[in-house]
Design a protein around this motif. Structure first.
Motif, PDB file in Angstrom:
ATOM      1  N   PRO A 221     -22.051 -74.725  70.105  1.00  0.00           N
ATOM      2  CA  PRO A 221     -21.113 -74.275  69.072  1.00  0.00           C
ATOM      3  C   PRO A 221     -21.784 -73.710  67.829  1.00  0.00           C
ATOM      4  N   THR A 222     -23.067 -73.995  67.643  1.00  0.00           N
ATOM      5  CA  THR A 222     -23.772 -73.497  66.459  1.00  0.00           C
ATOM      6  C   THR A 222     -25.076 -72.824  66.872  1.00  0.00           C
ATOM      7  N   THR A 223     -25.653 -72.131  65.937  1.00  0.00           N
ATOM      8  CA  THR A 223     -27.007 -71.636  66.114  1.00  0.00           C
ATOM      9  C   THR A 223     -27.966 -72.821  66.090  1.00  0.00           C
ATOM     10  N   GLY A 224     -29.208 -72.591  66.406  1.00  0.00           N
ATOM     11  CA  GLY A 224     -30.205 -73.653  66.364  1.00  0.00           C
ATOM     12  C   GLY A 224     -31.496 -73.179  66.967  1.00  0.00           C
ATOM     13  N   TYR A 266     -39.355 -64.985  74.380  1.00  0.00           N
ATOM     14  CA  TYR A 266     -38.158 -64.230  74.009  1.00  0.00           C
ATOM     15  C   TYR A 266     -37.389 -65.050  72.983  1.00  0.00           C
ATOM     16  N   GLY A 267     -36.372 -64.439  72.393  1.00  0.00           N
ATOM     17  CA  GLY A 267     -35.541 -65.133  71.424  1.00  0.00           C
ATOM     18  C   GLY A 267     -34.090 -65.137  71.842  1.00  0.00           C
ATOM     19  N   ARG A 268     -33.316 -66.035  71.228  1.00  0.00           N
ATOM     20  CA  ARG A 268     -31.857 -66.085  71.408  1.00  0.00           C
ATOM     21  C   ARG A 268     -31.203 -65.535  70.145  1.00  0.00           C
ATOM     22  N   MET A 327     -28.844 -64.092  63.359  1.00  0.00           N
ATOM     23  CA  MET A 327     -29.912 -65.083  63.430  1.00  0.00           C
ATOM     24  C   MET A 327     -30.584 -64.977  64.793  1.00  0.00           C
ATOM     25  N   ILE A 328     -31.919 -65.070  64.815  1.00  0.00           N
ATOM     26  CA  ILE A 328     -32.699 -65.053  66.058  1.00  0.00           C
ATOM     27  C   ILE A 328     -33.607 -66.266  66.056  1.00  0.00           C
TER      28      ILE A 328
END
Length: 380
Positions: A221-224, A266-268, A327-328
């Motif tokens: 539900p959130t970034t992290g 890699y990133g999200r 945000m990444i």
């Protein structure tokens, strides 16, 4: 000292009760291993094989007939190209990885002795045909159907039986060729490991590649931090970290030397993120998917609106664009150095990364190698 007759009886009893399968050695390597996944593709990337100990080809798949096969005509050519790299590094091991996220038919292939035999025979045929050094089973995940694949409570015992079948076949082949063939799996912790009978499967495996990444993404539900080494001090409630994953497996009895810590090249991405804490652990409205480290560098994101931030408690980096509310979360060089130091400090067998093609000119791979060769750090 034992009387000779008693000692002889004990020795005979030991021989009678010895396990049928020889457990792979568990002592940590003098230098932790570097295991990298290389995805199938039109062209083989320009890999320097001296920088890796093991290359896992990704992926072969399981068919409805329970047999392991390549997904397309490119696979055999890619694998043969990887095997050819041993000319430049004779110590390099090339392993066929079977499965991956969303790859099905595992539950059915493990369900019966006949199905397990079909799986084993076909995997071994590929191993012999392409002269690879082992098999890596990436079933995501036994007893868990999150990826839309079939799952059953019986997967737990059946997976153990499948791994035992593979280990027996690999040992038999090793006696013919005078080689040790690797058997490994990729795994995650917590409920994703519910289908792993770790005390029974650990002795069958050379090591476990821990997927200590994708902790946050489209399903959260959130970034992290996608690949946090430790829990963030800002984290509230449940969460995941690499350290917690390692502890999960070691507390289940898996030797630390049989664990490889996962790294993401890699990133999200997250979009429409609330601005508090520079977007960290905030609600978001759109999922931006994945972005390779190569693109992060080539597109010079930090020169085009993104700010780099560092979470000292989590030992993790992220990028924040206040103008676009993006945000990444990603593993940058500082985060990778921290993970390598952790591996060395805790006696883990090595590191694993996904995926070679996501790197930028082997920049991250070089960071990993330099960190492995650097003087040992002190601390907890």
């Amino acid at each position: 000292m034992f009387p000779k007759r008693l000692l002889l009886c004990l020795l005979l009893l030991g021989c009678m009760t010895a396990p049928a399968l020889a457990e792979p050695a568990v002592q940590a390597a003098a230098r932790p291993r570097v295991v990298g996944y290389v995805a199938n593709g039109e062209q083989l990337p320009d890999i320097d094989p001296r920088k890796l100990d093991v290359i896992n080809f990704a992926f072969t798949v399981v068919g409805p007939d329970h047999r392991v096969r390549f997904p397309d005509a490119l696979g055999p050519r890619t694998v043969d190209g990887l095997v050819a790299l041993r000319k430049r590094n004779p110590d390099l091991k090339v392993v066929l990885s079977i499965g991956g996220w969303g790859a099905g038919h595992f539950s059915e292939a493990a369900a019966t002795p006949a199905a397990r035999q079909a799986f084993t025979d076909s995997a071994m045929a590929l191993l012999r045909r392409h002269d690879v050094d082992g098999l890596d089973v990436d079933w995501e995940y036994p007893t868990v159907g999150d990826a839309g694949i079939s799952a059953s409570p019986a997967d737990r015992d059946n997976f153990t039986a499948l791994l035992k079948s593979l280990r027996q076949a690999l040992e038999a082949q090793g006696k013919v060729t005078q080689r040790h063939y690797l058997l490994t799996i990729a795994a995650a912790e917590g409920r994703f490991a519910a289908g792993l009978d770790l005390p029974r499967i650990a002795p069958l495996l050379d090591w476990i590649n821990l997927m200590t990444y994708d902790f946050y993404g489209s399903a959260t539900p959130t970034t992290g931090h996608s690949g946090a080494l430790y829990p963030s001090a800002q984290r509230r409630g449940e969460g995941r970290s690499a350290d917690e994953a390692v502890r999960y497996f070691t507390q289940a009895g898996v030797p630390a030397a049989k664990l490889h810590l996962g790294m993401a090249f890699y990133g999200r991405r997250f979009g429409d993120v609330q601005a508090d804490q520079h977007g960290l652990l905030q609600r978001y409205a759109s999922d931006g998917g994945f972005i390779s480290y190569r693109r992060i560098v080539d597109e010079r994101l930090t020169e085009h609106g993104f700010e780099r931030h560092w979470d000292d408690s989590a030992q993790a980096a992220w990028l924040w664009n206040p103008s676009t509310a993006q945000m990444i979360s990603y593993d940058d060089p500082q985060a990778l150095r921290a993970k390598v130091a952790y591996v060395r400090r805790h006696g883990l067998g090595g590191v694993m990364f996904w995926e070679y093609r996501e790197d930028h000119d082997e920049d991250l791979l070089d960071v990993v190698g330099e960190a492995l060769d650097a003087p040992m750090e002190t601390g907890s």
